[in-house]
Design an enzyme around this catalytic site. Sequence first.
Site, PDB file in Angstrom:
ATOM      1  N   TYR A  81      -9.897  -0.590   2.402  1.00 15.98           N
ATOM      2  CA  TYR A  81      -9.530  -0.996   3.761  1.00 15.98           C
ATOM      3  C   TYR A  81      -9.148   0.202   4.613  1.00 15.98           C
ATOM      4  O   TYR A  81      -8.507   1.142   4.132  1.00 15.98           O
ATOM      5  CB  TYR A  81      -8.371  -1.999   3.748  1.00 15.98           C
ATOM      6  CG  TYR A  81      -8.820  -3.428   3.957  1.00 15.98           C
ATOM      7  CD1 TYR A  81      -9.401  -3.822   5.163  1.00 15.98           C
ATOM      8  CD2 TYR A  81      -8.691  -4.383   2.956  1.00 15.98           C
ATOM      9  CE1 TYR A  81      -9.828  -5.123   5.360  1.00 15.98           C
ATOM     10  CE2 TYR A  81      -9.121  -5.697   3.149  1.00 15.98           C
ATOM     11  CZ  TYR A  81      -9.688  -6.052   4.356  1.00 15.98           C
ATOM     12  OH  TYR A  81     -10.119  -7.345   4.556  1.00 15.98           O
ATOM     13  N   ASP A 112       0.788  -1.225   0.000  1.00 18.58           N
ATOM     14  CA  ASP A 112       0.000   0.000   0.000  1.00 18.58           C
ATOM     15  C   ASP A 112       0.820   1.275   0.000  1.00 18.58           C
ATOM     16  O   ASP A 112       0.302   2.345  -0.337  1.00 18.58           O
ATOM     17  CB  ASP A 112      -0.967  -0.007   1.196  1.00 18.58           C
ATOM     18  CG  ASP A 112      -2.146  -0.959   0.967  1.00 18.58           C
ATOM     19  OD1 ASP A 112      -2.451  -1.239  -0.207  1.00 18.58           O
ATOM     20  OD2 ASP A 112      -2.747  -1.414   1.947  1.00 18.58           O
TER      21      ASP A 112
END
Length: 694
Positions: free
Chosen positions: A397, A309
């Site tokens: 998320y 990420d």
Amino acid sequence: IRPAQVKEAGHVNFIELHVPNKTDAINFLDGKGSKPAREARVIIERPDLSEPVVEELVVGPLPDPRYHYLNPRRDRPKIPYRFHPSYGIHAAYTDLFHELTHELNDIILESYGTSFLNCTQDCLILLPQRTSSAYSDTTLIVLTAYYRAEFTTINSAGLIFVMKETVKDSQQFKLHMMMYEGRVFTSIGDFIKQYRANSIPKVRMTFPRPGAGETSQTGTMNIRGTMFPEEPQTGPRQFDPHGKRYRLTGQHVQYLQWSFYFRMSAISGPQVWDLRWAGQRIAYEISLQEVAVLYAGANPKMFYSHLSDSAFGLGNKASGLVPGVDCPEHATFLPQTIYKMEQNGPKILPNAFCLFEHNTGVPLRRHKSSDRDNGRNYGGLVDRVLILRTIIVEYNYDYIFDLIFHQNGATEIKTYATGYILAQKFHSGETPFGFRIHENIVGSIHHHLLNYKIDLDIQGQSNRYATLNFLTDERPWPWYKNGEQSFHQISFQHQVKRSEQEAVLRYNFSTPKYHIVYNEKERNKFGNHRAYRIATTGFTKQILPDDSPVLNSRRWSQYQMSVSRRKDKEESSSSIFSMFDGENPVVDIDRYLQDNEDIIDQDLVLWVTVGFHHLPHTEDIPNTPTPGTSATIYLLPYNYFPECPSVGSRDAVRLDLRKSKIVVQDYGISDKFRCSPSAFNYSDLSTQKSDLFP
């Protein structure tokens, strides 16, 4: 105009602090040297060059720069442009749309009730997924259709296009394959032919809407179903009756015996520096390095969803913490300033951190005696802690990161995962990879992995790493069956790790152990090393084989912990390129360990990996709850203090029963409030648009 026909201009992608060398920083912090020059780390994309690259520069001194140079902490300060996160995505969209036909669009409308062409509302969208360079000789980009509904990732249409670069570094793409209802087609023409011939199953879906009798669509976060509690009563709240017990000066925090600095890296997320107890340094650096999520599935989208990420930034996704939910309403909310590429300048993100003291509801320690030998008494200590929190949203998320400081000298580094799962349309081939958990989707199995850098300085920088290995001791004892038969007991053995490769930990539950760091010359009065212990509730096994290309840029995930000699050049375990540079990783933690240096009495860094596997279930709809999705690293004093340092805390309570009367000792804490609870109401949030949705 095709993107490859026009040279893009060079532009700045990231600007953040270039952390000074540790020696210079320590000398300044300890009053033994001058303040290091403040410098910026600048990442520049250069597609305008004959050989496009990404450059990483150091610029300084701030605030009036006079010099710049290539970042010496990178083995390759000039990175191939194809490793950059946004490489090829716009070109892949453009080239796909050149191949789409009116006939295909008619089939899409017939199958899904809407389209991504000439649509203004209730549309399909195509979400991109670039793949690692380890998987193909040229760049692959997966474009997946989802309904533009709350929330996209649980409203998959099951239509997928895989675009392949025709020539390496060309940014010219053509359709490699497409998937419709779990079937693969090598061309759009082949798909249309089989569809028209009725030789494949035909999908009939419509845009997601609330079901009959429902007030909101399943999958949204609107309340529905049977409401509780029956009466609309608010839950308990906390407040600071005597005002804040912590002091915040800039980015420095003082709380009881604790002190530390904090900052946010736009790339890698939250960091704590110069952590001290009673003025004594415990850790120089505690910093998040990477968040990886490795998915699996019987479709190209999930098959290639191996996410790192930091590729798109972690810290730059932290903003808008909501009082009363994300953090208690009595918390202090703090902004961060980042460089924003779209406006080529700074941007303030409000409510990026929150800082608050919290009653955990569990005693830090307690005991009650009610017998003649020990007296009738009670001693207990409320476990009030300071929490530094941020929440980072990576599209679907949400990761909650807590640094928790206890009154016994212990620190917790805790991460929770929540938010929406990344899902795909269910078909029969998906059963090995997930359950059907919603009308049309499979909850694809995935593995959350987080890596932290922990630079402990226990009684100075000359440290050792050792394990206390738990064993069985078998021998006869004179008090057991007259010494004629041996007996098994638990015992332990102290083992110093002498080299970097010897210190690599692949956790084995059959060989339990403690992990401690200490200064060999510093012992307590009993001769024990004054140490800190590293413990976790989140060690997770990487079950992919070591030669899997998924791990090329994520070698840190193979180890639950590794230990290396600290070097300024080895500042991170990952990079913004790690999602795409698998053919030749820019950062590889194995390179730190290959020289197998001596780690006896050295300045050490621990690279700790925690996480959990997630096999989604129906209760992950609408989104994932935090219970069961957390991982914690503990830094615990271990023979470091003469006794538990919390014995000095005024939060203790002592009760003694004397002649039928209970004598209470409250250690001077007044029961008169100087500060009343704030009149907080969630409706107040309606006026905080700029803070919550900057």
